[in-house]
Scaffold this motif. Structure first.
Motif, PDB file in Angstrom:
ATOM      1  N   PHE A  25       0.839  -1.207   0.000  1.00 26.19           N
ATOM      2  CA  PHE A  25       0.000   0.000   0.000  1.00 26.19           C
ATOM      3  C   PHE A  25       0.871   1.254   0.000  1.00 26.19           C
ATOM      4  O   PHE A  25       0.565   2.213   0.703  1.00 26.19           O
ATOM      5  N   ASP A  26       1.951   1.261  -0.770  1.00 28.76           N
ATOM      6  CA  ASP A  26       2.797   2.452  -0.797  1.00 28.76           C
ATOM      7  C   ASP A  26       3.152   2.841  -2.228  1.00 28.76           C
ATOM      8  O   ASP A  26       4.296   3.188  -2.536  1.00 28.76           O
ATOM      9  N   ALA A  27       2.140   2.800  -3.083  1.00 30.26           N
ATOM     10  CA  ALA A  27       2.360   3.123  -4.501  1.00 30.26           C
ATOM     11  C   ALA A  27       2.842   4.549  -4.696  1.00 30.26           C
ATOM     12  O   ALA A  27       3.518   4.850  -5.679  1.00 30.26           O
ATOM     13  N   ALA A  28       2.528   5.447  -3.763  1.00 32.25           N
ATOM     14  CA  ALA A  28       2.962   6.841  -3.923  1.00 32.25           C
ATOM     15  C   ALA A  28       4.474   6.979  -3.731  1.00 32.25           C
ATOM     16  O   ALA A  28       5.065   7.965  -4.156  1.00 32.25           O
ATOM     17  N   SER A  29       5.116   5.993  -3.075  1.00 32.00           N
ATOM     18  CA  SER A  29       6.588   5.971  -3.023  1.00 32.00           C
ATOM     19  C   SER A  29       7.143   5.385  -4.312  1.00 32.00           C
ATOM     20  O   SER A  29       7.973   6.000  -4.981  1.00 32.00           O
ATOM     21  N   ALA A  30       6.707   4.183  -4.630  1.00 31.24           N
ATOM     22  CA  ALA A  30       7.156   3.510  -5.846  1.00 31.24           C
ATOM     23  C   ALA A  30       6.146   2.417  -6.149  1.00 31.24           C
ATOM     24  O   ALA A  30       5.761   1.674  -5.251  1.00 31.24           O
ATOM     25  N   GLY A  72       1.267   8.994  14.836  1.00 26.24           N
ATOM     26  CA  GLY A  72       0.566   7.828  14.318  1.00 26.24           C
ATOM     27  C   GLY A  72       0.066   8.031  12.904  1.00 26.24           C
ATOM     28  O   GLY A  72      -1.002   7.549  12.530  1.00 26.24           O
ATOM     29  N   ASN A  73       0.865   8.725  12.093  1.00 26.25           N
ATOM     30  CA  ASN A  73       0.428   9.036  10.735  1.00 26.25           C
ATOM     31  C   ASN A  73       0.638   7.833   9.810  1.00 26.25           C
ATOM     32  O   ASN A  73       1.683   7.186   9.848  1.00 26.25           O
ATOM     33  N   VAL A  74      -0.376   7.559   8.989  1.00 26.27           N
ATOM     34  CA  VAL A  74      -0.321   6.441   8.045  1.00 26.27           C
ATOM     35  C   VAL A  74      -0.801   6.920   6.683  1.00 26.27           C
ATOM     36  O   VAL A  74      -1.889   7.491   6.578  1.00 26.27           O
ATOM     37  N   ARG A  75       0.038   6.719   5.673  1.00 21.16           N
ATOM     38  CA  ARG A  75      -0.417   6.968   4.298  1.00 21.16           C
ATOM     39  C   ARG A  75      -0.624   5.637   3.603  1.00 21.16           C
ATOM     40  O   ARG A  75       0.298   4.814   3.560  1.00 21.16           O
ATOM     41  N   VAL A  76      -1.823   5.455   3.096  1.00 19.09           N
ATOM     42  CA  VAL A  76      -2.143   4.274   2.298  1.00 19.09           C
ATOM     43  C   VAL A  76      -2.246   4.736   0.853  1.00 19.09           C
ATOM     44  O   VAL A  76      -3.038   5.630   0.551  1.00 19.09           O
ATOM     45  N   SER A  77      -1.424   4.166  -0.036  1.00 21.00           N
ATOM     46  CA  SER A  77      -1.550   4.514  -1.464  1.00 21.00           C
ATOM     47  C   SER A  77      -1.605   3.216  -2.256  1.00 21.00           C
ATOM     48  O   SER A  77      -0.681   2.405  -2.219  1.00 21.00           O
ATOM     49  N   LEU A  78      -2.738   3.042  -2.933  1.00 25.27           N
ATOM     50  CA  LEU A  78      -3.065   1.749  -3.541  1.00 25.27           C
ATOM     51  C   LEU A  78      -2.500   1.660  -4.955  1.00 25.27           C
ATOM     52  O   LEU A  78      -2.778   2.522  -5.787  1.00 25.27           O
ATOM     53  N   PRO A  79      -1.725   0.610  -5.259  1.00 26.75           N
ATOM     54  CA  PRO A  79      -1.229   0.475  -6.632  1.00 26.75           C
ATOM     55  C   PRO A  79      -2.369   0.102  -7.575  1.00 26.75           C
ATOM     56  O   PRO A  79      -3.155  -0.802  -7.273  1.00 26.75           O
ATOM     57  N   PRO A  80      -2.470   0.780  -8.715  1.00 30.45           N
ATOM     58  CA  PRO A  80      -3.510   0.436  -9.685  1.00 30.45           C
ATOM     59  C   PRO A  80      -3.380  -1.021 -10.096  1.00 30.45           C
ATOM     60  O   PRO A  80      -2.281  -1.531 -10.224  1.00 30.45           O
ATOM     61  N   SER A  81      -4.471  -1.654 -10.297  1.00 33.36           N
ATOM     62  CA  SER A  81      -4.618  -3.053 -10.717  1.00 33.36           C
ATOM     63  C   SER A  81      -3.890  -4.039  -9.799  1.00 33.36           C
ATOM     64  O   SER A  81      -3.822  -5.215 -10.097  1.00 33.36           O
ATOM     65  N   GLY A  82      -3.378  -3.564  -8.675  1.00 37.83           N
ATOM     66  CA  GLY A  82      -2.722  -4.495  -7.762  1.00 37.83           C
ATOM     67  C   GLY A  82      -3.433  -4.578  -6.425  1.00 37.83           C
ATOM     68  O   GLY A  82      -2.967  -5.266  -5.525  1.00 37.83           O
ATOM     69  N   THR A  83      -4.560  -3.875  -6.284  1.00 39.33           N
ATOM     70  CA  THR A  83      -5.225  -3.844  -4.980  1.00 39.33           C
ATOM     71  C   THR A  83      -6.630  -4.407  -5.091  1.00 39.33           C
ATOM     72  O   THR A  83      -7.393  -4.003  -5.968  1.00 39.33           O
ATOM     73  N   THR A  84      -6.968  -5.322  -4.199  1.00 42.22           N
ATOM     74  CA  THR A  84      -8.314  -5.890  -4.221  1.00 42.22           C
ATOM     75  C   THR A  84      -9.129  -5.362  -3.040  1.00 42.22           C
ATOM     76  O   THR A  84      -8.588  -4.841  -2.067  1.00 42.22           O
ATOM     77  N   GLU A  85     -10.432  -5.543  -3.155  1.00 46.85           N
ATOM     78  CA  GLU A  85     -11.347  -5.169  -2.077  1.00 46.85           C
ATOM     79  C   GLU A  85     -10.999  -5.948  -0.808  1.00 46.85           C
ATOM     80  O   GLU A  85     -11.071  -5.419   0.297  1.00 46.85           O
ATOM     81  N   GLU A  86     -10.600  -7.202  -0.991  1.00 45.77           N
ATOM     82  CA  GLU A  86     -10.279  -8.050   0.157  1.00 45.77           C
ATOM     83  C   GLU A  86      -9.063  -7.501   0.914  1.00 45.77           C
ATOM     84  O   GLU A  86      -9.018  -7.561   2.144  1.00 45.77           O
ATOM     85  N   ASP A  87      -8.099  -7.001   0.159  1.00 47.17           N
ATOM     86  CA  ASP A  87      -6.922  -6.407   0.798  1.00 47.17           C
ATOM     87  C   ASP A  87      -7.359  -5.273   1.728  1.00 47.17           C
ATOM     88  O   ASP A  87      -6.882  -5.155   2.863  1.00 47.17           O
ATOM     89  N   VAL A  88      -8.226  -4.425   1.209  1.00 47.45           N
ATOM     90  CA  VAL A  88      -8.665  -3.262   1.982  1.00 47.45           C
ATOM     91  C   VAL A  88      -9.491  -3.717   3.188  1.00 47.45           C
ATOM     92  O   VAL A  88      -9.338  -3.201   4.303  1.00 47.45           O
TER      93      VAL A  88
END
Lengths: 470, 470
Positions: free
Chosen positions: A4-9, A340-356
């Motif tokens: 969940f860190d697509a905004a990094s890479a 307690g900061n958390v950034r979640v960034s979802l990779p396109p086509s790599g994230t499912t509803e179940e993951d979330v």
């Protein structure tokens, strides 16, 4: 194992992998050479430039490839500033730009230029009017990201570009976070991006400089990429970058809808499932794949470790996760809770509803565990407790919490522990030399409905004064 | 189809390809992140740094990866100069350095620094004594390549490093051409290299800075690679670079013997097979895989095209093959013939004896064809012929050849055509505005046993004066 860190890479897109492998055989030679291997390499480079330019929305001869998005930013800013040296030495940036922009601005200032930072609202967006007010006839260049990399907020690029255009100031747009989703709206002058943010390989940045923009490349001369990027071109990676940009764009509309729904679920559910959470960033004008929240009384690094152990890779702007022990400049500029900061960034086509769903399932327990470990008070703090380090209150003397030498989230936890000992209308002073306290104590006050009086000088660190209201 | 331009870029080594593909899955994430994908990327990066440092002969913490050899050079030179700003502003380089070094030197000069170029002998080597004589107590940095990229001559790095050490001046060695063959001899302070020269991928340079060398990175700050190379690391390419360096080193001793024999064959046979050829570069102290020669009365670009059509990819330092129409600075510094220049650089493990034999088979016919097309005189010029553009000679008036507006190799051909019309002891003046004439007319005189008197000012271009001796 959800990443969940697509905004990094972002992980390498399958199309990028194919294009890279296919062009390793054809793209290794020097495209400046006249023999067949060089001509083949040149053809690949030209085709990649055309494809990337189409996705950016510029002419191929307005686009060069650089070895990274960071270098595209550094080259773009230094070249545009030098090109307008006669106009003036003023650089205007938003306060929430990527560090690549802010480091270039700092280098400009160190070299005698002047830098003006335009602040943002609590959602992380600049106001076009406030931005426009900073533009004057000594402004050589203005910079604005298309969307923020930490909180996902989209910036009003079109409006700011109009304001820049009205006074003849070129606008450089850092589109690193948004280019996968579509071209940048508005009449920009320079644009930068980075391939590994959209699933292209590392080692490829884009720099577009519109015809007519005055530009004087700085540093040693180079023969490649129109003199804007010295060093041998990495053609297989460039081909892979262009091919994958085209591929992600083809899926962008559908993926945006799908990921936006998942992000909305996180935005809505996290505050329901986890007490004392602040979800940050604009609720509407935002990237489809990024969501950020902060958890009171939580150590960001510990929470990241716990999430990693549970299989989730996220990042954080908390002070404890930075080498400098300072909260992210974005959270500071927004004036929001940083602990307690958390950034979640979802990779396109790599994230499912179940993951979330699984993320939402494990998060509450992990946060509760970290809070327990840090001895955080229950929410909302109800039972009075005497903190070891707090002086006894008296009528004449305000309560003092000595949190010197303690790091985030301890100062806020110590404050929470003693607030019930403060008579309503009375104040408590928290002594802290932790940079996060400057942000998190006011944020705590806002979340708890107490009054933040202000910061006072102290022998070490600072004293943060809080008045008990209720 | 033999590719003979390894000194520009070598085809990807099989080990590089394997390592690249294997690390695409493990090396895409941000190595600065704490989650598992980041930790995996960090492990790969650390292992690659150890392997590369071992091959370079330095400690891993003395080595950073840059996006290209050019950027390694630019960063190394600017950082070392800034680190010794208080000592002085003098930069010493050889006159035959790679353009990356010379461009960095020009940028330094433009910024107010001073640059001293140390000349080379006819073989392209600096003299350690002459180099040492240029070092003084205002010298901030000295640069010397390990071996020349155009003619293959090895430089006396050990001796120059000793001279630098004696006066406390750091020496930066550009090892781009030699690192595949072994570590650089001598006590250097900084070292640069480029992976695509040894069969690694594009996009990876090496910069080693010895502990204790004063160094102040210039430009915007960066968090990566110890602050010496801004921008996201390209880990799959870095892994491939390190793995292939190790692989080429394992074969280096055997390959050097094999290629040296092939190069010797070219050095010996070309002058036998092709009339009026000058083989350039040191005959003994040289890289095993590079050989360069120049052909009188030949247009370099045309010869390159003919060789390409015959299946051979080579490069050239002739003026006609450069965008600036100036002969290579290396050939100029050496003072050797530049027309019809051909550099053959054999890729390790990719060159067979048959390739070289076929090259020697086709070369004489191709050179003869180009000469015929340009109307070059037969060798040695025997029959007197009146050139259209030459004024008639008289007792009082020296012969003048007007070659203004004509490019290499025409001015030299026109000179050759009229030399027999000049009485022995008389002179001929060649008017030319072609930069190559300045190099090639003296070179022709040396090859033909005529006397080069010198250059005189002229209304356009220059007048080159030649005295007929025999």
């Amino acid at each position: 194992m959800p990443y969940f860190d697509a905004a990094s890479a972002a992980p390498l897109h399958p199309v990028a992998r194919q294009a890279l492998q296919a062009s390793l055989d054809e793209g290794w030679a020097d495209p400046a050479r006249l023999y067949r291997e060089g001509r083949r390499a040149r053809l690949l480079l030209d085709a990649a430039r055309e494809a990337a330019a189409e996705a950016v929305g510029c002419r191929p001869d307005e686009l060069v490839f650089t070895p990274s998005g960071t270098q595209a930013v550094h080259t773009g800013i230094s070249g545009a500033l030098a090109g307008r040296r006669r106009v003036g030495r003023r650089l205007v940036v938003s306060s929430v730009e990527h560090s690549a922009v802010l480091h270039a601005a700092a280098a400009w200032e160190a070299a005698g230029g002047s830098v003006t930072e335009v602040g943002v609202d609590r959602h992380g967006a600049v106001s076009p009017d406030m931005y426009a007010a900073e533009l004057d006839d000594t402004t050589a260049l203005a910079c604005l990201q298309s969307a923020n990399h930490e909180v996902g907020t989209e910036q009003p690029v079109r409006e700011v570009a109009e304001a820049c255009g009205a006074v003849g100031v070129p606008l450089l747009v850092d589109a690193a976070q948004s280019l996968a989703w579509g071209p940048v709206d508005g009449d920009w002058s320079l644009l930068t991006a980075s391939a590994h943010k959209w699933g292209g390989p590392a080692g490829v940045g884009l720099l577009a400089v519109r015809k007519g923009v005055r530009f004087a490349p700085q540093g040693p001369a180079g023969e490649r990429e129109s003199g804007l990027s010295a060093g041998f071109e990495n053609i297989p990676a460039i081909v892979a970058a262009a091919a994958s940009l085209r591929a992600v764009r083809a899926q962008a509309a559908d993926e945006a809808v799908r990921l936006r729904a998942l992000v909305e679920r996180i935005r809505a559910r996290v505050p329901e499932l986890v007490p004392d959470v602040e979800v940050v960033g604009d609720p509407v004008r935002r990237l489809p794949h990024v969501v950020t929240f902060s958890c009171l009384y939580v150590d960001g690094e510990t929470l990241l470790h716990e999430l990693d152990r549970a299989g989730f890779s996220v990042s954080s702007g908390s002070s404890c996760t930075s080498s400098t022990l300072i909260p992210s400049h974005v959270l500071r500029a927004m004036g929001v809770l940083s602990e307690g900061n958390v950034r979640v960034s979802l990779p396109p086509s790599g994230t499912t509803e179940e993951d979330v769903d699984r993320f939402l399932e494990v998060l509450p327990g992990l946060v509760a565990g970290v809070r327990e470990r840090f001895g955080a008070p229950a929410s909302p703090a109800a039972s009075p407790s005497a903190a070891a380090s707090a002086s006894s209150p008296s009528a004449s003397e305000p309560l003092v919490v000595d949190a010197l030498g303690r790091r985030c989230p301890i100062p806020v936890i110590e404050l929470a522990k003693v607030i019930d000992d403060v008579p309503v209308g009375g104040t408590v002073r928290v002594l802290s030399d932790d940079e996060a306290a400057r942000l998190d104590i006011p944020a705590w006050c806002a979340m708890r409905g107490q009054e933040y009086v202000g910061e006072e000088e102290a022998e070490r660190g600072a004293a943060y004064v809080v008045r008990r209201v209720g």
